[in-house]
Design a protein around this motif. Sequence first.
Motif, PDB file in Angstrom:
ATOM      1  N   VAL A 303       1.049  -0.843   0.322  1.00  0.00           N
ATOM      2  CA  VAL A 303      -0.569   0.607  -0.013  1.00  0.00           C
ATOM      3  C   VAL A 303       0.881   1.013  -0.374  1.00  0.00           C
ATOM      4  CG1 VAL A 303      -1.653   1.795   1.927  1.00  0.00           C
ATOM      5  CG2 VAL A 303      -1.835  -0.976   1.079  1.00  0.00           C
ATOM      6  N   CYS A 304       2.361   1.236   0.628  1.00  0.00           N
ATOM      7  CA  CYS A 304       2.820   2.531   1.425  1.00  0.00           C
ATOM      8  C   CYS A 304       4.610   2.510   1.204  1.00  0.00           C
ATOM      9  CB  CYS A 304       2.092   3.405   2.217  1.00  0.00           C
ATOM     10  SG  CYS A 304       2.513   2.095   3.954  1.00  0.00           S
ATOM     11  N   PRO A 312      -0.257   1.617  -4.732  1.00  0.00           N
ATOM     12  CA  PRO A 312      -0.652   0.872  -4.201  1.00  0.00           C
ATOM     13  C   PRO A 312      -0.295  -0.064  -5.247  1.00  0.00           C
ATOM     14  CG  PRO A 312      -2.736   1.831  -4.499  1.00  0.00           C
ATOM     15  CD  PRO A 312      -1.671   2.392  -5.171  1.00  0.00           C
ATOM     16  N   PHE A 313      -0.015  -2.144  -5.447  1.00  0.00           N
ATOM     17  CA  PHE A 313      -0.221  -2.527  -5.866  1.00  0.00           C
ATOM     18  C   PHE A 313      -1.187  -3.147  -5.359  1.00  0.00           C
ATOM     19  CE2 PHE A 313       4.200  -1.851  -6.074  1.00  0.00           C
ATOM     20  CZ  PHE A 313       3.839  -2.421  -7.885  1.00  0.00           C
ATOM     21  N   PRO A 314      -1.950  -4.387  -6.367  1.00  0.00           N
ATOM     22  CA  PRO A 314      -3.527  -5.049  -5.725  1.00  0.00           C
ATOM     23  C   PRO A 314      -3.128  -6.215  -4.758  1.00  0.00           C
ATOM     24  CG  PRO A 314      -2.543  -4.533  -8.012  1.00  0.00           C
ATOM     25  CD  PRO A 314      -1.906  -4.404  -8.058  1.00  0.00           C
ATOM     26  N   SER A 315      -1.829  -6.505  -4.751  1.00  0.00           N
ATOM     27  CA  SER A 315      -1.509  -7.507  -3.660  1.00  0.00           C
ATOM     28  C   SER A 315       0.366  -7.403  -3.386  1.00  0.00           C
ATOM     29  CB  SER A 315      -1.744  -9.092  -4.166  1.00  0.00           C
ATOM     30  OG  SER A 315      -0.913  -9.623  -5.241  1.00  0.00           O
ATOM     31  N   ALA A 316       0.152  -8.556  -2.229  1.00  0.00           N
ATOM     32  CA  ALA A 316       1.325  -8.336  -1.716  1.00  0.00           C
ATOM     33  C   ALA A 316       2.242  -9.154  -2.838  1.00  0.00           C
ATOM     34  CB  ALA A 316       1.893  -8.990  -0.647  1.00  0.00           C
ATOM     35  N   TYR A 317       1.865  -9.797  -3.790  1.00  0.00           N
ATOM     36  CA  TYR A 317       2.700 -10.640  -4.756  1.00  0.00           C
ATOM     37  C   TYR A 317       2.847 -10.151  -6.216  1.00  0.00           C
ATOM     38  CZ  TYR A 317       3.277 -15.238  -2.692  1.00  0.00           C
ATOM     39  OH  TYR A 317       4.134 -16.276  -1.546  1.00  0.00           O
TER      40      TYR A 317
END
Length: 451
Positions: A303-304, A312-317
């Motif tokens: 997110v940050c 931000p990205f859609p997911s951690a991966y």
Amino acid sequence: MGVLLSLLSAAYYLPKLYFASVPATVAVKSAASSIAIERVSLRDFIRHRCPSLFKEFRPAWWLRSGHLQTAYCVLGDFSKIDKVEYDRKLLRTLDGGTIGIDLTPPAQERTLKEDTPIVVVLHGLTGGSHESYVRSILAPACTPVEQGGLGYRGIVVNFRGCAGVPVTSPQLYSALHTDDIRVAVMYISKMYPKAPLIGIGFSLGANVLTRYLAEEGEKSRLVAGCALACPWDVVASSDHLERHAFHRAVYSRGMAQNLKKVVTRHLDALSKFPDSPAWKAAQVAAAKKSMSLVEFDEIVTRVCGGSSPPFPFPSAYDYYRAASSHKVLGDIRVPFLALNSRDDPIVSSFPVGVADNGWVVLGLTQGGGHLGWFEAGKRFGELERWIRKPVLEWLRAVGEDLVPERERGQPMHEVEGFLKEVGRDDIGCKEVEGGGHVVGVEGEGGLFAGL
């Protein structure tokens, strides 16, 4: 038979070096005091100037496994050795964030020449200039020549919120975000325009350094780089940590706990940005009793962990895929030495054969764990960090023998007090009040050191 076994054992413990099919050629001084210049391949440059990479490294017998090496890096008492003191400066970035740069030796200790080589250090996940692995390199590198050191200057770039650096914006740091090191190096170049700058990164900092050098290419302000225990393929390393119960319980949750404590420490600062995604994410993370690393990154880092875009990205991966540095090795255009251990319990893949780049040399040791590389010392029960030998040889070689052949970086100017590159208005920095004197052995309480 005994001789054969001895030879096989010695060969087993030799670091394995991987060079490109056509190594780059570099300009070097033909002798230490000579003004004559010759061109040599990077392979020959390393062979003649980094002899420790061609000698065996045997982990101490009581720290034989990567787990034990890593555990000692975290739990060992390093407070009595490698003491380093710093002058701290705080830099404000255009987005309102703050990064801390720690300079050694302190100005009041001694004065160095304007062209003294500078080691620019990027620390690990939640570390800082106090970390033992940082001091193990800077202590001998910055010791005066007459006392057996290199006589260099060292500058550690402490990430936002780490090592006592305040959080002053709703943006943190990550393995992907490189603009903070970019503006820090700009500032250092402005301070010391005649000095060669040599980058060295540890773990997460190694990933950031690798990406920075790849992004800058021939315009890099750093004349060379060294990456230690770089995670490379962050997706593969994350899968490795989450797939094995022990790794998930010990390493993944331990690193997530460190990150949670960093965020929790700065909750009051983040609360000043009540509408920001960072504040919302920090509250969720602080309320969690236990998390894995991927769970923390899903809540906070994606997110940050950097500027928007790409965050931000859609997911951690999705963040992991973007952050992985093995994919960009082909873009590096300065001498680059990367060292990893095969038994590193945190880093599971190594970019052997990924990029046939003549500027890049990858070295793998059989043992060493994650940022450990401990071998038996001269006295019984004593431990020494083997890694400092080849790293110091590398620093001496690129700091004193290497002759940079290109202009480093774009021209800079000041705009409303911020130092910027000409033609780029989206990043910049200026010095702000704060900082002071920092004693390098004094870390932050409550955090696992050494990761």
